[in-house]
Design an enzyme around this catalytic site. Structure first.
Site, PDB file in Angstrom:
ATOM      1  N   LYS A 120       0.829  -1.207   0.000  1.00 12.66           N
ATOM      2  CA  LYS A 120       0.000   0.000   0.000  1.00 12.66           C
ATOM      3  C   LYS A 120       0.865   1.260   0.000  1.00 12.66           C
ATOM      4  CE  LYS A 120      -1.891   1.941   3.553  1.00 12.66           C
ATOM      5  NZ  LYS A 120      -2.676   2.246   4.770  1.00 12.66           N
ATOM      6  N   ASP A 138      -6.765   1.247   1.054  1.00 18.25           N
ATOM      7  CA  ASP A 138      -6.771   1.291   2.514  1.00 18.25           C
ATOM      8  C   ASP A 138      -8.170   0.939   3.001  1.00 18.25           C
ATOM      9  OD1 ASP A 138      -8.302   3.512   1.950  1.00 18.25           O
ATOM     10  OD2 ASP A 138      -7.230   4.850   3.306  1.00 18.25           O
TER      11      ASP A 138
END
Length: 212
Positions: A120, A138
């Site tokens: 991420k 997220d």
């Protein structure tokens, strides 16, 4: 959800926010990398508060090594898990100096090899600092994608893969920002603000609320 509806959603989000940006404060790829690393299980507001103290003092890998680990810890102690995050950032700086000439590599494999940097974080840096069409998923993006049925998946990787597949090329650089901001301020976790949502009529969430 069909592709025509997805496109309408993206067009509305783009019209409302043509040039979306992260709410993390940064002025270089390194500052962004540090800020994103610190943002795990923390708010952007909290991270910005800490980096406003840290970056004027040290905002390059070498500068952070020069002030030392204890000073780094002291600067970010208002953030949760600051001890482990400080250790990761310090080790990251050592690697950036020794292996990358003090620069943030524009390379996924090299980014993910840094302490505290996962997929991420690498996606955010590649997208926001270097303009890659990567999509970092997220909790906000995961929720919005599943709740609206825009891109459903059982985990963040599955949602990322679905988004990569269904988002047209022209929207890929910005879609991460649109979805995270939509999840942060409108499609919130407990009681989504459907009454003030610009894509309410296109969203396939069954339990819509009237909260404005």
């Amino acid at each position: 959800m069909n592709k025509d509806k997805r496109r309408l959603i993206l067009e509305r989000l783009r019209e409302a926010n043509p040039h979306p940006e992260t709410e993390l404060e940064y002025s270089s790829p390194f500052e962004l990398l540090v800020a994103v690393t610190l943002s795990a299980q923390a708010t952007d507001v909290g991270v910005n508060k800490a980096t406003r103290k840290l970056f004027p003092r040290a905002n390059t890998p070498q500068a952070i090594l020069d002030i030392g680990l204890e000073a780094l810890r002291e600067s970010i102690k208002t953030i949760g898990l600051y001890n482990s995050k400080a250790n990761n950032v310090y080790k990251m700086c050592e690697i950036l100096v020794s292996q990358h000439g003090g620069e943030v590599p524009e390379n996924r494999e090299a980014l993910e090899a840094l302490p505290g940097v996962g997929r991420k974080t690498a996606n955010v840096v590649l997208n926001t600092a270097f303009g890659w069409p990567t999509i970092a998923v997220d909790t906000h993006i995961f929720r919005v994608s599943n709740r609206t049925k825009f891109a459903m998946g059982k985990d963040v990787v599955a949602v990322e893969q679905k988004l990569e597949k269904v988002v047209p090329k022209e929207f890929k650089v910005d879609v991460h920002h649109w979805l995270i901001l939509h999840g942060r301020y409108t499609c919130v976790a407990r009681k989504p603000r459907c009454g003030s949502c610009i894509i309410e009529d296109l969203c396939e969430f069954k339990d819509k609320t009237e909260v404005a």
